[in-house]
Scaffold this active site. Structure first.
Site, mmCIF file in Angstrom:
data_model
loop_
_atom_site.group_PDB
_atom_site.id
_atom_site.type_symbol
_atom_site.label_atom_id
_atom_site.label_comp_id
_atom_site.label_asym_id
_atom_site.label_seq_id
_atom_site.Cartn_x
_atom_site.Cartn_y
_atom_site.Cartn_z
ATOM 1 N N VAL A 118 0.831 -1.208 0.000
ATOM 2 C CA VAL A 118 0.000 0.000 0.000
ATOM 3 C C VAL A 118 0.870 1.265 0.000
ATOM 4 O O VAL A 118 0.475 2.312 -0.519
ATOM 5 C CB VAL A 118 -0.947 0.008 1.233
ATOM 6 C CG1 VAL A 118 -1.771 1.283 1.304
ATOM 7 C CG2 VAL A 118 -1.874 -1.210 1.216
ATOM 8 N N HIS A 154 -0.117 4.209 -10.251
ATOM 9 C CA HIS A 154 -0.883 4.964 -9.252
ATOM 10 C C HIS A 154 -0.271 6.355 -9.153
ATOM 11 O O HIS A 154 0.485 6.660 -8.261
ATOM 12 C CB HIS A 154 -0.792 4.227 -7.914
ATOM 13 C CG HIS A 154 -1.687 4.782 -6.862
ATOM 14 N ND1 HIS A 154 -2.994 5.120 -7.079
ATOM 15 C CD2 HIS A 154 -1.465 5.037 -5.547
ATOM 16 C CE1 HIS A 154 -3.525 5.560 -5.950
ATOM 17 N NE2 HIS A 154 -2.619 5.526 -5.006
HETATM 18 N N1 APR Z 1 8.425 -0.400 10.336
HETATM 19 C C1 APR Z 1 7.147 -0.376 10.768
HETATM 20 N N2 APR Z 1 6.381 0.734 10.732
HETATM 21 C C2 APR Z 1 6.939 1.853 10.273
HETATM 22 C C3 APR Z 1 8.267 1.898 9.802
HETATM 23 C C4 APR Z 1 9.032 0.697 9.862
HETATM 24 N N3 APR Z 1 10.306 0.645 9.441
HETATM 25 N N4 APR Z 1 8.534 3.168 9.416
HETATM 26 C C5 APR Z 1 7.413 3.885 9.601
HETATM 27 N N5 APR Z 1 6.452 3.098 10.125
HETATM 28 C C6 APR Z 1 5.091 3.454 10.536
HETATM 29 C C7 APR Z 1 5.006 4.820 11.211
HETATM 30 O O1 APR Z 1 5.470 4.772 12.558
HETATM 31 C C8 APR Z 1 3.516 5.128 11.098
HETATM 32 O O2 APR Z 1 2.803 4.704 12.253
HETATM 33 O O3 APR Z 1 4.225 3.578 9.415
HETATM 34 C C9 APR Z 1 3.076 4.304 9.872
HETATM 35 C C10 APR Z 1 2.560 5.170 8.736
HETATM 36 O O4 APR Z 1 1.378 5.751 9.165
HETATM 37 P P1 APR Z 1 0.910 7.232 8.745
HETATM 38 O O5 APR Z 1 2.043 8.170 8.939
HETATM 39 O O6 APR Z 1 -0.393 7.488 9.443
HETATM 40 O O7 APR Z 1 0.679 7.117 7.173
HETATM 41 P P2 APR Z 1 -0.606 6.516 6.414
HETATM 42 O O8 APR Z 1 -1.548 7.609 6.106
HETATM 43 O O9 APR Z 1 -1.085 5.314 7.133
HETATM 44 O O10 APR Z 1 0.068 6.104 5.021
HETATM 45 C C11 APR Z 1 0.998 5.022 4.962
HETATM 46 O O11 APR Z 1 0.281 4.361 2.769
HETATM 47 O O12 APR Z 1 -1.215 5.381 1.342
HETATM 48 C C12 APR Z 1 0.133 5.187 1.651
HETATM 49 O O13 APR Z 1 1.212 7.202 0.849
HETATM 50 C C13 APR Z 1 0.807 6.497 1.987
HETATM 51 O O14 APR Z 1 3.053 5.646 1.979
HETATM 52 C C14 APR Z 1 1.982 6.027 2.815
HETATM 53 C C15 APR Z 1 1.414 4.780 3.524
#
Ligand code: APR
Length: 310
Positions: A118, A175
């Site tokens: 995603v 996308h």
């Molecule tokens: N391992 C696990 N989790 C991680 C890591 C990692 N190495 N690095 C970052 N994260 C977590 C962050 O701590 C955060 O909780 O990924 C999560 C991302 O959540 P959000 O910042 O809320 O982003 P979100 O809106 O969920 O989008 C996530 O999906 O639609 C795509 O473009 C969007 O790339 C983005 C992804």
């Protein structure tokens, strides 16, 4: 539940996907994130909602990967999301490192899982996960087309004031801004929208679909869309978990289909218990073919950027 899905990234998309998976009683859910306490807290909060929502799915949160062992599906949402003024492509260097690391840890505990990617830029992140996993191409699939076509369906529904349930829509390609919505395969109760909506309005809906993610980013200001992306990922997971064999537009690794070689790009696929069980090739007009090739060239550029990043 007899199925298990791990969602990596307990942020907006990941936590919403976990909620939907549990509330539909599709599987037990493991939420993983690097933030200490966040996946544990969200899993517990969702567990405490279960008596009211009336489901018996088990939810667990963790910062390491042991809990993900033997998952049937892993949905990868980890990484950073875009802010106003950023394109999905601006996320590439940060998210490539994250997806590479996450995928290797997932594979160590769930060598037979199907990966649903995603994180953005989507098509490029599929390449990272494909390479890092060493999985066969049927077990790495990207979520984009289901979301893009849901947006298109929502806009067609608003335009015609008819139920979203009567509308099917088709979107091909990467996308990004070069995605290729296909109006002649987009129908209301089987009737192509080209017979129901004037061309200038179709063009406006297509444009709004291609910029659907940016529209949400500019409204939210602090992050990107998550309700519809989570729904889209869960629809794909459901088709796999229940072996429904739905035909859905997804990012798949093409090896000659549509004249495209060694590239993840959005095409109609059959999703069942083996993951991508078939890629459906439809014949395109010259204009549609040119638009798909333009989109493929944009994905190829991102793939080349990944190589430069090492
Ligand atoms: N391992 C696990 N989790 C991680 C890591 C990692 N190495 N690095 C970052 N994260 C977590 C962050 O701590 C955060 O909780 O990924 C999560 C991302 O959540 P959000 O910042 O809320 O982003 P979100 O809106 O969920 O989008 C996530 O999906 O639609 C795509 O473009 C969007 O790339 C983005 C992804």
């Amino acid at each position: 539940m007899d199925k298990k899905v791990t969602v990596v990234g307990a942020g907006n998309v990941g936590a919403t996907a976990a909620q939907r998976l549990a509330e539909k009683e599709l599987c037990d859910v493991v939420l993983i994130d690097i933030l200490d306490g966040v996946p544990q807290g969200k899993a517990l909060d969702l567990t405490e909602a279960a008596p009211i929502e009336k489901h018996d799915a088990h939810l667990t949160g963790a910062n390491t990967y042991e809990a993900s062992k033997d998952s049937d599906i892993v949905i990868i949402t980890a990484g950073i999301a875009r802010k106003p003024g950023m394109s999905r492509d601006d996320l590439i260097s940060t998210n490539a490192g994250i997806i590479n690391d996450v995928t290797k840890q997932i594979v160590a505990y769930s060598p037979e899982a199907i990966l649903i990617i995603v994180s953005n830029p989507l098509d490029a992140m599929c390449h990272v996960a494909f390479d890092a996993s060493g999985f066969p191409k049927n077990r790495v699939v990207g979520m984009a087309g289901v979301l893009d076509s849901a947006r298109f369906r929502a806009f067609i529904s608003m335009e015609l004031n008819v139920s979203v349930e009567s509308i099917h829509a088709f979107v091909l390609g990467g996308h990004g801004d070069t995605m290729v919505p296909l109006p002649r395969f987009s129908t209301v109760a089987g009737i192509p929208i080209t017979e129901l909506i004037p061309q200038d309005r179709i063009d406006a809906l297509v444009d709004r679909t291609a910029n659907g993610g940016a529209e949400i980013v500019s409204l939210l200001k602090t992050g990107s869309a998550y309700y519809a992306p989570a729904s889209a990922a869960v629809e794909m997971a459901e088709s796999i978990l229940k072996d429904k064999k739905k035909i859905l537009p997804c990012a798949a690794y093409l090896q000659g289909e549509y004249g495209i070689q060694d590239l993840f790009i959005g095409v109609p696929v059959k999703l069942g218990s083996k993951g991508i069980e078939d890629i459906i090739e439809i014949s395109l007009t010259d204009t549609e073919k040119a638009a798909l090739m333009n989109s493929a060239a944009a994905v190829q550029d991102l793939k080349d950027d990944l190589k430069k990043l090492g």
